[in-house]
Design a protein around this motif. Sequence first.
Motif, PDB file in Angstrom:
ATOM      1  N   LEU A 271      -1.639  11.096   0.684  1.00 15.83           N
ATOM      2  CA  LEU A 271      -2.751  11.950   0.892  1.00 15.83           C
ATOM      3  C   LEU A 271      -3.886  12.283   1.389  1.00 15.83           C
ATOM      4  O   LEU A 271      -4.331  12.355   1.798  1.00 15.83           O
ATOM      5  CB  LEU A 271      -3.325  11.722  -0.024  1.00 15.83           C
ATOM      6  CG  LEU A 271      -3.063  12.574  -1.684  1.00 15.83           C
ATOM      7  CD1 LEU A 271      -3.107  12.471  -3.396  1.00 15.83           C
ATOM      8  CD2 LEU A 271      -3.451  14.265  -1.738  1.00 15.83           C
ATOM      9  N   ASP A 275      -5.068  14.900   4.422  1.00 10.31           N
ATOM     10  CA  ASP A 275      -7.043  14.561   4.801  1.00 10.31           C
ATOM     11  C   ASP A 275      -6.849  14.725   6.681  1.00 10.31           C
ATOM     12  O   ASP A 275      -7.398  15.697   6.827  1.00 10.31           O
ATOM     13  CB  ASP A 275      -6.975  13.378   4.363  1.00 10.31           C
ATOM     14  CG  ASP A 275      -7.432  13.391   2.670  1.00 10.31           C
ATOM     15  OD1 ASP A 275      -7.240  14.745   2.241  1.00 10.31           O
ATOM     16  OD2 ASP A 275      -7.927  12.509   1.911  1.00 10.31           O
ATOM     17  N   LEU A 289       2.624  19.843  -0.633  1.00  6.47           N
ATOM     18  CA  LEU A 289       1.972  20.010  -1.867  1.00  6.47           C
ATOM     19  C   LEU A 289       2.569  19.484  -3.332  1.00  6.47           C
ATOM     20  O   LEU A 289       1.801  18.969  -3.987  1.00  6.47           O
ATOM     21  CB  LEU A 289       0.340  20.668  -2.812  1.00  6.47           C
ATOM     22  CG  LEU A 289      -0.717  21.101  -1.619  1.00  6.47           C
ATOM     23  CD1 LEU A 289      -1.826  22.748  -1.490  1.00  6.47           C
ATOM     24  CD2 LEU A 289      -1.202  19.386  -0.891  1.00  6.47           C
ATOM     25  N   VAL A 292       4.475  15.905  -3.136  1.00  9.33           N
ATOM     26  CA  VAL A 292       3.614  15.336  -2.946  1.00  9.33           C
ATOM     27  C   VAL A 292       3.016  15.298  -4.942  1.00  9.33           C
ATOM     28  O   VAL A 292       3.414  14.484  -4.928  1.00  9.33           O
ATOM     29  CB  VAL A 292       1.909  15.679  -2.941  1.00  9.33           C
ATOM     30  CG1 VAL A 292       0.820  14.781  -2.706  1.00  9.33           C
ATOM     31  CG2 VAL A 292       2.419  15.348  -0.988  1.00  9.33           C
ATOM     32  N   CYS A 296       3.611  11.846  -7.084  1.00 12.96           N
ATOM     33  CA  CYS A 296       2.669  11.296  -8.396  1.00 12.96           C
ATOM     34  C   CYS A 296       3.081  11.097  -9.556  1.00 12.96           C
ATOM     35  O   CYS A 296       2.656  10.037  -9.923  1.00 12.96           O
ATOM     36  CB  CYS A 296       1.619  12.239  -7.338  1.00 12.96           C
ATOM     37  SG  CYS A 296       0.512  12.585  -6.630  1.00 12.96           S
ATOM     38  N   SER A 304      -4.251  10.310  -8.226  1.00 12.81           N
ATOM     39  CA  SER A 304      -3.071  11.035  -6.599  1.00 12.81           C
ATOM     40  C   SER A 304      -3.115  12.102  -6.878  1.00 12.81           C
ATOM     41  O   SER A 304      -3.441  13.825  -6.380  1.00 12.81           O
ATOM     42  CB  SER A 304      -1.969  10.457  -5.830  1.00 12.81           C
ATOM     43  OG  SER A 304      -2.591   9.041  -5.321  1.00 12.81           O
ATOM     44  N   GLN A 307      -6.059  14.641  -7.478  1.00 14.35           N
ATOM     45  CA  GLN A 307      -6.427  14.637  -5.792  1.00 14.35           C
ATOM     46  C   GLN A 307      -5.176  15.862  -4.927  1.00 14.35           C
ATOM     47  O   GLN A 307      -6.446  16.888  -4.413  1.00 14.35           O
ATOM     48  CB  GLN A 307      -6.324  13.705  -4.799  1.00 14.35           C
ATOM     49  CG  GLN A 307      -7.191  12.109  -5.128  1.00 14.35           C
ATOM     50  CD  GLN A 307      -6.881  11.139  -4.253  1.00 14.35           C
ATOM     51  OE1 GLN A 307      -6.952  11.554  -2.856  1.00 14.35           O
ATOM     52  NE2 GLN A 307      -6.999  10.220  -4.762  1.00 14.35           N
ATOM     53  N   VAL A 308      -3.924  15.920  -5.662  1.00 13.74           N
ATOM     54  CA  VAL A 308      -3.111  17.521  -5.234  1.00 13.74           C
ATOM     55  C   VAL A 308      -4.057  18.472  -5.757  1.00 13.74           C
ATOM     56  O   VAL A 308      -3.857  19.980  -5.177  1.00 13.74           O
ATOM     57  CB  VAL A 308      -2.266  17.207  -5.674  1.00 13.74           C
ATOM     58  CG1 VAL A 308      -1.348  18.386  -5.014  1.00 13.74           C
ATOM     59  CG2 VAL A 308      -1.165  15.710  -5.552  1.00 13.74           C
TER      60      VAL A 308
END
Length: 341
Positions: A271, A275, A289, A292, A296, A304, A307-308
């Motif tokens: 992540l 960014d 995404l 990820v 997670c 996390s 956040q995705v």
Amino acid sequence: MDQNKALRPEWKLCLDMLDCAMKADNSELAYYALEFMAKWMIQDENMRPPRYLSVEEGLVVSLLATAGRTYSKKLLDAAWTILKRSLRKKRVANAETYLARIHAHASLGTDHLKKAFGALHEFESLYGGADKQAAEDLFSPFTALYPLVVACSHNGFATLDSVYFQLENLSKANPPYKSLAALNCIILGCANIWDVHRASETFTAISTTFGLTPDVNSYNGLICAYGKLNKRKEALELFEQLKSLGIKPNAMTYALLVDAHLVAKDPKSALSIIDEMVISGYTPTKAILKKVRRRCIREMDYESNDQVEDLAKKFGIRMGTETRRNLLFNLQYTADYVQER
């Protein structure tokens, strides 16, 4: 019949034959249609005054794709010959046409790799002077030249070594032929067979043996090799080296670093790369995404995962669900548990 004229379909009917042949992937019918069209072109050029018939370049691109799908060398050569006659040396073929020709040669197997690299050489001589961003896209081994990468790694290290030594011999010829795009294909081919040692040696040879300067695609190929073998530290060091030399990372660079962190089961670091990717002006794709998010969930890193989801909302990406994937995972887990019991 007039004995001086050969029996053949009219020009429009030849075009209809080509359309039917491409829809049915019938390389023989497509070849005969091109043969009839070539006869019409020759006959009309010899008229007084001459009449010039031409085949649209988009049609030739479709024919080259058909030749690649059907593994027809005869159709490939015929399509390229009739295109050159249609252009009449007044202009060059488009970049997409050259890429289609390279893809067709690559699909015919390792025996045609020499012709594929010959087409690449011609392509580089015409479009190698494009602006930096366009050149990165046109000669990227991850996208435009990926079929050539697959062909190079088809028989493992044997084909890769053979191609490398051919390039090394050509670099010493008169005049010399040095292709950074071809070497980048070899690096990614080594990554595809999980041979980081050969990938690293080829990357080093770019400057030491060939006297060329690695570009962002060269670095991306080696980062890919490191990431696949869980050598995250080496991949990050290479990334820092790339930036220190003033080479701007592209979207593929960040995507490969994300993969390297996910292989190491570290979604938080993945992540942080996303960014940095956003700060650099690139947008993460839905595929990145989702990868990820899966990591997670498997690592039970729900912070996390949130956040995705926030990133997906920010860029308007509809993530969907992983119901089918999770169902298959649970079924496999249950089967393994029952077998152990």
